[in-house]
Design a protein around this motif. Structure first.
Motif, PDB file in Angstrom:
ATOM      1  N   PHE A 312       0.779  -1.230   0.000  1.00 46.26           N
ATOM      2  CA  PHE A 312       0.000   0.000   0.000  1.00 46.26           C
ATOM      3  C   PHE A 312       0.816   1.286   0.000  1.00 46.26           C
ATOM      4  N   LYS A 313       2.090   1.230   0.381  1.00 49.56           N
ATOM      5  CA  LYS A 313       2.859   2.471   0.407  1.00 49.56           C
ATOM      6  C   LYS A 313       3.115   2.962  -1.009  1.00 49.56           C
ATOM      7  N   PRO A 314       2.929   4.262  -1.268  1.00 47.68           N
ATOM      8  CA  PRO A 314       3.163   4.795  -2.623  1.00 47.68           C
ATOM      9  C   PRO A 314       4.592   4.534  -3.077  1.00 47.68           C
ATOM     10  N   GLN A 315       4.720   4.071  -4.314  1.00 43.80           N
ATOM     11  CA  GLN A 315       6.016   3.755  -4.880  1.00 43.80           C
ATOM     12  C   GLN A 315       6.452   4.865  -5.828  1.00 43.80           C
ATOM     13  N   PHE A 316       7.764   5.128  -5.824  1.00 41.82           N
ATOM     14  CA  PHE A 316       8.318   6.146  -6.707  1.00 41.82           C
ATOM     15  C   PHE A 316       9.479   5.543  -7.469  1.00 41.82           C
ATOM     16  N   THR A 317       9.469   5.698  -8.787  1.00 36.56           N
ATOM     17  CA  THR A 317      10.490   5.072  -9.635  1.00 36.56           C
ATOM     18  C   THR A 317      11.478   6.067 -10.218  1.00 36.56           C
ATOM     19  N   GLY A 318      11.246   7.364 -10.048  1.00 40.09           N
ATOM     20  CA  GLY A 318      12.145   8.363 -10.617  1.00 40.09           C
ATOM     21  C   GLY A 318      13.378   8.576  -9.768  1.00 40.09           C
ATOM     22  N   THR A 319      14.164   9.586 -10.150  1.00 37.26           N
ATOM     23  CA  THR A 319      15.390   9.885  -9.415  1.00 37.26           C
ATOM     24  C   THR A 319      15.148  10.859  -8.267  1.00 37.26           C
ATOM     25  N   THR A 320      14.222  11.801  -8.475  1.00 37.66           N
ATOM     26  CA  THR A 320      13.917  12.792  -7.438  1.00 37.66           C
ATOM     27  C   THR A 320      12.422  12.827  -7.194  1.00 37.66           C
ATOM     28  N   PRO A 321      11.969  12.594  -5.968  1.00 39.26           N
ATOM     29  CA  PRO A 321      10.524  12.603  -5.707  1.00 39.26           C
ATOM     30  C   PRO A 321       9.961  14.008  -5.843  1.00 39.26           C
TER      31      PRO A 321
END
Length: 467
Positions: A312-321
Motif C-alpha cells: 500500500f505504500k506509494p512507490q516512486f520510480t524516478g530519481t527525485t521525488p
C-alpha cells in the motif's frame, strides 16, 4: 532467548522480595525468600503489589539511565577496538545480573538478608555495559522479540515442572545460555567491523588533569552531557520553510506524538505485575503470556507490517521525488501511525473496562495491543518524510539521533510513572494503568492528526541549499 527465560521469574523474585519486606515491617522475619514464592504465604495485598512495582521500576530505571550515559562511550570503543570485545563485556554484565537473582534467593547469605538492596547491583553493572541492548532494541526489534518469545518455551522443555526450584533453575539456565554465547562470540563469531585508529584532540577538557583542576574537568563533562542531550531535541523545533508563511509544525507534532507513545510503552512492565496479581498466574503461566505477546509483536514487525507497507505504500520510480509523491508518502505514514496508536489505545481502554473478569478477554486484547507494535518504526518513517517535505532532508540522521534521545528519556521516566500509578490505585482500581496508557495514546493520535500532508505545503528542494 536467555532474557526471555527469566523475564517471568524476575517478577516472581520481585514479588517475593516485596512480600518479605512488607512482612518484616509487620514483625515476620523468620521466612526465607523461597518461602514467599509458594502459595503458603499471602502476597496479594496492595502494599506488596505497590512495592513490587517500585522494585521493578528501580531496576529498569537504573539500567536505562546508565545505558543512556555510556552508550556513546561503548560505541566509540567498538569503533576503535571492534564489536566483539564490547559484546563480550555486555554478556559478562548480563551474566552478573542473572547471578544476582540467584544469590538473593539464598536466605542464609548476605545477599539474601539484604535482597532489596543487592537486587539493584545487577542493573547497575549491566547498565554500565548496556549499550548493546539499546542498539538491538532500535535496530532489530523483530528478531529481538523472536528470541524473547522462545525463552519461556525453551525453559518449559528443559526445566522440571515445579513451582519453587523452577525459578532458581531458570536463572541458572539463562546464565548457561549467556556463557555459551560468550564462548561463541570469543571463539567463533567473526568481527563485524575493522578497528580504526582512535581520534585525538577531540576535547579540550580531556587534556586537563583532574587532580590540578577537578571543577573545570567536571564542568566540561557536564556541559558536554547536557549538550549531547539537548541539541538533538532541537531537531523537533518548528521549521521555517522558504516561500511559506509561518512555521511548519509537522516535525514538532511527530516528536511529541513519538514521546507520548514511548512513555506509554511503560505499561508492559506494570501489565505483567497486574496479570499475575489479578489472575493469580504462576511463573510458568506468566512466562507463556509474555511469550505470546512477543510472538505477536515479532509477527507484526517481521511479516504483517512489511506486507502492508509493500502493498500500500506509494512507490516512486524516478530519481527525485516530487511534491505529490512526498505528500502521498506522508499521508500513508500518517494513516498507518495513527491507526496503530489508535488501535493500541482502544485495546488498552477495553482492558480497563471489561478485562478484569475474564483472563481470556485480557489475553486477546493484549495480543491486539501487541499487534500494533509498528507504531515506533512508522513514526520514525513519518518523521523522516516530514523533515524531507519541509526542505531539511539532509538532517535526517540528526533527526534519528533526536528520536534516540527521546527514547532514552521516555525509558527513564516511564517505569516510575507506571509504578506510582499502579501503587496508588492497585487497592481500588488496578486497571488505572491501562486508562493512563489509553489517554497517552489517544493524545498522540490527536497530535498526529494535526500533521499537514497537503501537496502545496511540500517543497522538494533542500532549504539549506538556499542559505
Amino acid at each position: 532467548m536467555s532474557r526471555g527465560v527469566t523475564m517471568s521469574p524476575r517478577i516472581t523474585v520481585y514479588k517475593a522480595i516485596a512480600c518479605r519486606a512488607v512482612n518484616a515491617e509487620q514483625g515476620s522475619t523468620d521466612l526465607s525468600l523461597l518461602d514467599f514464592m509458594t502459595t503458603a504465604v499471602d502476597c496479594s495485598s496492595p502494599q506488596v503489589q505497590a512495592r513490587v512495582a517500585r522494585i521493578q521500576a528501580s531496576v529498569v530505571t537504573l539500567m536505562s539511565v546508565l545505558s543512556a550515559i555510556v552508550t556513546g562511550f561503548w560505541s566509540r570503543l567498538g569503533d576503535v577496538h571492534g564489536r566483539k570485545p564490547v559484546f563480550a563485556v555486555f554478556l559478562l554484565g548480563a551474566t552478573f545480573m542473572e547471578l544476582m537473582y540467584v544469590l538473593v534467593m539464598h536466605a542464609d547469605s548476605l545477599f539474601g538478608r539484604h535482597a532489596e538492596k543487592f537486587i539493584l547491583a545487577g542493573p547497575i553493572v549491566e547498565g554500565l555495559v548496556g549499550a548493546i541492548p539499546l542498539t538491538a532494541r532500535d535496530k532489530a526489534p523483530g528478531i529481538l522479540f523472536v528470541g524473547l518469545a522462545a525463552g519461556p518455551w525453551f525453559s518449559g522443555l528443559v526445566l522440571p515442572n515445579t513451582d519453587i526450584v523452577d525459578v532458581e533453575d531458570a536463572f541458572v539456565l539463562s546464565i548457561s545460555l549467556l556463557i555459551g554465547t560468550l564462548v561463541y562470540v570469543l571463539l567463533l563469531c567473526p568481527e563485524s567491523r575493522e578497528p580504526t585508529a582512535p581520534e585525538r584532540g577531540v576535547s579540550t577538557t580531556e587534556g586537563l588533569s583532574f587532580a590540578s583542576d577537578p571543577l573545570t574537568v567536571i564542568r566540561g563533562y557536564l556541559t558536554r552531557f547536557i549538550s549531547a542531550l539537548m541539541i538533538p531535541i532541537t531537531m523537533f523545533a518548528p521549521r521555517i520553510v522558504p516561500g511559506r508563511a509561518g512555521r511548519n509544525w509537522n516535525i514538532t507534532l511527530v516528536g511529541m506524538g513519538l514521546f507520548l507513545y514511548l512513555v506509554s510503552i511503560g505499561v508492559y512492565s506494570a501489565k505483567y505485575i497486574y496479570a499475575q496479581h489479578v489472575y493469580s498466574w504462576t511463573t510458568a503461566q506468566l512466562g507463556y503470556y509474555m511469550s505470546l505477546l512477543w510472538i505477536t509483536r515479532a509477527f507484526n514487525l517481521l511479516f504483517f507490517l512489511p506486507v502492508i507497507i509493500w502493498y500500500f505504500k506509494p512507490q516512486f520510480t524516478g530519481t527525485t521525488p516530487d511534491s505529490a509523491h512526498l505528500a502521498a508518502e506522508m499521508r500513508f505514514d500518517k494513516i498507518l501511525a495513527t491507526a496503530s496508536l489508535a488501535l493500541d489505545g482502544l485495546s488498552d481502554a477495553l482492558i480497563a473496562i471489561a478485562a478484569r473478569s475474564s483472563q481470556n478477554t485480557f489475553i486477546g486484547l493484549s495480543c491486539l495491543s501487541s499487534l500494533t507494535s509498528g507504531g515506533n518504526p512508522t513514526l520514525h518513517s513519518l518523521g523522516a518524510v516530514c523533515l524531507h517535505a519541509c526542505g531539511y532532508g539532509a538532517e535526517t540522521g540528526a533527526l534519528f539521533g533526536g528520536m534516540a534521545v527521546l527514547s532514552a528519556i521516555a525509558h527513564i521516566i516511564n517505569p516510575y510513572i507506571y509504578a506510582l500509578t499502579y501503587g496508588a490505585t492497585v487497592a481500588t482500581f488496578p486497571q488505572a494503568i491501562f486508562v493512563l496508557t489509553a489517554v497517552l495514546l489517544f493524545s498522540a493520535v490527536f497530535l498526529l492528526t494535526g500533521i499537514s500532508s497537503k501537496a502545496e505545503d511540500v517543497i522538494v528542494h533542500d532549504a539549506q541549499d538556499e542559505e
